[in-house]
Write a protein that holds these residues in place. Structure first.
Motif, PDB file in Angstrom:
ATOM      1  N   LEU A 134      23.201 -23.883 -34.579  1.00  0.00           N
ATOM      2  CA  LEU A 134      22.064 -23.770 -35.776  1.00  0.00           C
ATOM      3  C   LEU A 134      21.968 -24.808 -36.884  1.00  0.00           C
ATOM      4  O   LEU A 134      21.512 -24.926 -37.293  1.00  0.00           O
ATOM      5  N   GLN A 135      22.760 -26.021 -36.319  1.00  0.00           N
ATOM      6  CA  GLN A 135      23.093 -27.142 -37.407  1.00  0.00           C
ATOM      7  C   GLN A 135      23.325 -26.330 -38.861  1.00  0.00           C
ATOM      8  O   GLN A 135      22.316 -27.109 -39.670  1.00  0.00           O
ATOM      9  N   CYS A 136      24.399 -26.011 -38.979  1.00  0.00           N
ATOM     10  CA  CYS A 136      24.523 -25.141 -40.304  1.00  0.00           C
ATOM     11  C   CYS A 136      24.066 -26.611 -41.110  1.00  0.00           C
ATOM     12  O   CYS A 136      24.824 -27.291 -41.109  1.00  0.00           O
ATOM     13  N   LYS A 137      23.667 -25.975 -42.667  1.00  0.00           N
ATOM     14  CA  LYS A 137      24.084 -27.203 -43.960  1.00  0.00           C
ATOM     15  C   LYS A 137      24.718 -27.342 -44.178  1.00  0.00           C
ATOM     16  O   LYS A 137      25.469 -28.642 -44.149  1.00  0.00           O
ATOM     17  N   ASN A 138      26.208 -26.321 -44.131  1.00  0.00           N
ATOM     18  CA  ASN A 138      27.093 -26.083 -44.566  1.00  0.00           C
ATOM     19  C   ASN A 138      28.199 -25.935 -43.734  1.00  0.00           C
ATOM     20  O   ASN A 138      28.447 -25.329 -43.102  1.00  0.00           O
ATOM     21  N   PRO A 139      28.208 -26.473 -42.471  1.00  0.00           N
ATOM     22  CA  PRO A 139      29.432 -26.282 -41.261  1.00  0.00           C
ATOM     23  C   PRO A 139      30.293 -25.603 -41.454  1.00  0.00           C
ATOM     24  O   PRO A 139      31.091 -26.672 -41.858  1.00  0.00           O
ATOM     25  N   PRO A 140      31.089 -24.300 -40.961  1.00  0.00           N
ATOM     26  CA  PRO A 140      32.987 -23.687 -40.895  1.00  0.00           C
ATOM     27  C   PRO A 140      32.957 -24.357 -40.420  1.00  0.00           C
ATOM     28  O   PRO A 140      34.740 -24.012 -40.194  1.00  0.00           O
ATOM     29  N   CYS A 141      32.620 -24.687 -39.187  1.00  0.00           N
ATOM     30  CA  CYS A 141      32.920 -25.201 -37.789  1.00  0.00           C
ATOM     31  C   CYS A 141      33.879 -26.434 -38.249  1.00  0.00           C
ATOM     32  O   CYS A 141      35.318 -26.109 -37.456  1.00  0.00           O
TER      33      CYS A 141
ATOM     34  N   CYS B 272      38.055 -24.341 -34.096  1.00  0.00           N
ATOM     35  CA  CYS B 272      36.324 -24.311 -34.193  1.00  0.00           C
ATOM     36  C   CYS B 272      35.366 -22.919 -34.103  1.00  0.00           C
ATOM     37  O   CYS B 272      34.309 -23.054 -34.505  1.00  0.00           O
ATOM     38  N   GLN B 273      35.339 -22.817 -33.018  1.00  0.00           N
ATOM     39  CA  GLN B 273      34.627 -21.629 -32.795  1.00  0.00           C
ATOM     40  C   GLN B 273      34.775 -20.601 -33.094  1.00  0.00           C
ATOM     41  O   GLN B 273      33.552 -19.732 -33.184  1.00  0.00           O
ATOM     42  N   SER B 274      36.054 -20.236 -33.791  1.00  0.00           N
ATOM     43  CA  SER B 274      35.619 -19.000 -34.014  1.00  0.00           C
ATOM     44  C   SER B 274      35.230 -19.163 -35.299  1.00  0.00           C
ATOM     45  O   SER B 274      34.871 -17.882 -35.982  1.00  0.00           O
ATOM     46  N   ARG B 275      34.755 -19.863 -36.391  1.00  0.00           N
ATOM     47  CA  ARG B 275      34.556 -20.335 -37.257  1.00  0.00           C
ATOM     48  C   ARG B 275      32.915 -20.488 -36.908  1.00  0.00           C
ATOM     49  O   ARG B 275      32.128 -20.126 -38.198  1.00  0.00           O
ATOM     50  N   CYS B 276      32.325 -20.342 -35.525  1.00  0.00           N
ATOM     51  CA  CYS B 276      30.917 -20.563 -36.418  1.00  0.00           C
ATOM     52  C   CYS B 276      30.338 -19.280 -36.245  1.00  0.00           C
ATOM     53  O   CYS B 276      30.300 -18.414 -35.828  1.00  0.00           O
ATOM     54  N   ILE B 277      28.784 -20.062 -36.680  1.00  0.00           N
ATOM     55  CA  ILE B 277      28.353 -18.518 -37.310  1.00  0.00           C
ATOM     56  C   ILE B 277      27.822 -17.536 -36.110  1.00  0.00           C
ATOM     57  O   ILE B 277      27.690 -16.697 -36.382  1.00  0.00           O
ATOM     58  N   ARG B 278      27.241 -17.759 -35.036  1.00  0.00           N
ATOM     59  CA  ARG B 278      26.917 -17.425 -34.357  1.00  0.00           C
ATOM     60  C   ARG B 278      28.025 -16.339 -33.187  1.00  0.00           C
ATOM     61  O   ARG B 278      27.931 -16.059 -32.515  1.00  0.00           O
ATOM     62  N   ALA B 279      29.457 -16.855 -33.613  1.00  0.00           N
ATOM     63  CA  ALA B 279      30.320 -15.749 -33.178  1.00  0.00           C
ATOM     64  C   ALA B 279      30.260 -14.269 -33.730  1.00  0.00           C
ATOM     65  O   ALA B 279      30.572 -13.346 -33.610  1.00  0.00           O
ATOM     66  N   LYS B 280      29.375 -13.821 -35.375  1.00  0.00           N
ATOM     67  CA  LYS B 280      29.423 -12.946 -35.886  1.00  0.00           C
ATOM     68  C   LYS B 280      28.454 -12.682 -35.059  1.00  0.00           C
ATOM     69  O   LYS B 280      28.170 -11.074 -35.410  1.00  0.00           O
TER      70      LYS B 280
ATOM     71  N   ASP C 243      26.349 -12.983 -31.110  1.00  0.00           N
ATOM     72  CA  ASP C 243      26.426 -13.217 -30.589  1.00  0.00           C
ATOM     73  C   ASP C 243      27.728 -13.978 -29.330  1.00  0.00           C
ATOM     74  O   ASP C 243      28.520 -12.726 -29.141  1.00  0.00           O
ATOM     75  N   SER C 244      28.096 -15.099 -29.190  1.00  0.00           N
ATOM     76  CA  SER C 244      29.113 -15.587 -28.535  1.00  0.00           C
ATOM     77  C   SER C 244      29.091 -17.447 -29.096  1.00  0.00           C
ATOM     78  O   SER C 244      27.758 -18.132 -29.709  1.00  0.00           O
ATOM     79  N   PRO C 245      30.307 -17.944 -29.349  1.00  0.00           N
ATOM     80  CA  PRO C 245      29.973 -19.105 -29.527  1.00  0.00           C
ATOM     81  C   PRO C 245      29.191 -20.124 -29.690  1.00  0.00           C
ATOM     82  O   PRO C 245      29.596 -19.695 -28.471  1.00  0.00           O
ATOM     83  N   VAL C 246      28.552 -20.702 -30.126  1.00  0.00           N
ATOM     84  CA  VAL C 246      28.397 -22.182 -29.114  1.00  0.00           C
ATOM     85  C   VAL C 246      29.784 -22.785 -28.582  1.00  0.00           C
ATOM     86  O   VAL C 246      31.252 -23.027 -29.009  1.00  0.00           O
ATOM     87  N   ALA C 247      29.565 -23.564 -27.320  1.00  0.00           N
ATOM     88  CA  ALA C 247      31.217 -23.903 -26.955  1.00  0.00           C
ATOM     89  C   ALA C 247      31.206 -25.344 -26.530  1.00  0.00           C
ATOM     90  O   ALA C 247      30.804 -26.454 -26.598  1.00  0.00           O
ATOM     91  N   ILE C 248      32.081 -25.353 -28.468  1.00  0.00           N
ATOM     92  CA  ILE C 248      32.186 -26.401 -28.700  1.00  0.00           C
ATOM     93  C   ILE C 248      33.280 -27.732 -27.867  1.00  0.00           C
ATOM     94  O   ILE C 248      32.852 -28.357 -27.830  1.00  0.00           O
TER      95      ILE C 248
END
Length: 474
Positions: A50-57, A106-114, A116-121
């Motif tokens: 999602l290209q977060c502005k403040n990426p938590p990953c 990193c993947q545990s902080r991905c917004i998508r993890a909350k 569906d499924s995190p991006v497979a970094i």
């Protein structure tokens, strides 16, 4: 391109699945299990970001890789540029893409993890690194600054992940770096501790080659503390700084009866002899006995590596004996899944109390208690408690202890000026410097057993502190 997709369109893209070799096919060889993403899969998976502005990953990456930026490049099919961007922060991307526990970082902080499924970094990191190697070979080599004959010399003790990361950073800065490795092959725990089915040796060799191309020198078969001492490196060989990253390779045992029987191994010895010394070959100089029924005690990634190796060395049954339940195992979920596919038997809530022997002193069984979980202990996990009267025996002819490691005292005993904590690990200040001026330390020898990426983070940070220290001396 990813920028042409709306957030709704990105959310509609299904997570991609990496292909893997079938369990029955791979359980008798050491070929890599995971096969990597295809180009199309990598692009689709990258488009899910999602290209977060403040990426938590990024905040949970120990080496601070610019994750959204490299993923965006992958989504645009700029695979070479993506790999080069990763390498600005992570000198070993093909390695971390395979063995780093991204699902806990990193993947545990991905917004998508909350959602569906995190991006497979991690998979994308592996893809980019492998693509660079396959398509450009040495064009992707990172070059260090021009080194003069008078360039400042820095010694790195140990060629594991912390040592390699530190050497890479210092090489880029133009220092004359020499890495001293006790074994005959560079790579440290990456080659002796992790089997090829998880991390092929040629991947490690490729990363070491990158460092050599930057001007880093490797000296193998050198045991610092015995072959040469820290003081000699600094006073006689003119090294202006030293980074100690020799790991914590002393195995731990349970202290139960029978651990000295024939057929009992530490996971360290078992994996080193298999991975580094070719013990799977009966004609090897250091062969290893292959059990028919093997019990591996422990629940971490090392235990998984050992029991999966035993299957590949011919065991009819490989048991993973762990005193807690599956949900509390520290091993990566992927490794547990792969182990089960390969026929490993998980004996959960099982606590060993004695190794049994036959009349000739060889292992013939593992006596255990059934356990139940009680209140949380200091680790935050539920404490395993013995169920009275629950003793039973697992028949086996080989037992491998994989319950942790301790600091090896060889180097520290030869360097009494180093301050140690109560467990024998080296104490450092906030900059990673030890009690000896100019001598820094990081990785497992400081923090205890940890992950590859945490050790790399220590190495990267130490390089910056060493550079600041040496710059201030000029």
């Amino acid at each position: 391109m990813s920028e042409e997709l709306s957030k709704k369109e990105k959310m509609a893209i299904e997570p991609q699945q990496m292909a893997e070799r079938p369990g029955e096919e791979r359980r008798r060889d050491f070929g890599e299990v995971n096969l990597g993403l295809t180009e199309e899969q990598a692009v689709l998976e990258a488009m899910r970001c999602l290209q977060c502005k403040n990426p938590p990953c990024v905040s949970d990456c120990p080496v601070s890789v610019n994750i959204p930026a490299f993923i965006k490049l992958v989504s645009e099919r700029k695979f070479i540029e993506a790999a080069q961007l990763i390498r600005e922060d992570n000198s070993l991307p093909a390695i971390t893409g395979r063995v780093c526990p991204q699902e806990k970082q990193c993947q545990s902080r991905c917004i998508r993890a909350k959602i569906d499924s995190p991006v497979a970094i991690g998979w994308l990191e592996r893809f980019a690194a492998d693509y660079l190697a396959q398509h450009l070979c040495d064009i992707g080599v990172c070059k260090g600054r021009e080194q003069s004959e008078n360039a400042v010399k820095v010694a790195v003790v140990g060629s594991g992940p912390a040592g390699l990361a530190c050497a890479g950073e210092l090489g880029r800065l133009g220092y004359r770096v020499t890495v001293f490795e006790a074994f005959h092959k560079a790579g440290g725990v990456l080659v002796y501790g992790i089997p090829e089915f998880r991390l092929p040796n040629d991947i490690v060799e490729r990363e070491v080659h990158q460092l050599r191309a930057m001007g880093v020198t490797f000296e193998t078969n050198v045991i610092v503390g015995r072959t040469v001492k820290i003081k000699e490196l600094m006073e006689e060989e003119d090294f202006q700084a030293v980074f100690i990253a020799n790991g914590a390779g002393l195995p731990s045992f349970m202290g139960i009866p029978g651990e000295n029987l024939k057929g009992v191994y530490s996971a360290n010895e078992y994996l080193t002899r298999s991975n580094l010394m070719g013990a799977y070959d009966r004609n090897a100089d250091t062969p290893i006995t292959s059990g028919h029924k093997v019990c591996v005690v422990g629940g971490g990634n090392t235990a998984m590596d050992a029991v999966r190796t035993s299957i590949r060395l011919g065991a009819e049954e490989g048991h993973l004996v762990y005193r807690r339940d599956r949900d509390q195992m520290p091993a990566r979920a992927e490794e547990i899944h792969h182990a089960e596919q390969e026929g490993v038997i998980l004996d959960m809530l099982t606590g060993p109390i004695e190794v049994l022997s036959d009349d000739d002193g060889w292992v013939c069984g593992l006596k255990c208690n059934k356990m139940q979980l009680g209140e949380p202990d200091a680790s935050g996990r539920c404490k395993p408690e013995v169920i009275p009267g629950s003793e039973f025996v697992i028949e086996c002819d080989q037992v491998i202890m994989a319950i942790g490691i301790r600091a090896n005292p060889l180097l520290t005993a030869a360097t009494p000026e180093l301050n140690l904590n109560g467990r024998g690990y080296i104490e450092t200040d906030d900059s990673g410097m030890t009690s000896i001026p100019g001598v820094f330390a990081g990785g497992d020898i400081v923090r205890g057993a940890a992950t590859v990426i945490l050790a790399m983070g220590d190495g990267k940070a130490a390089a910056a502190h060493i550079h600041n220290y040496l710059s201030s001396k000029k």
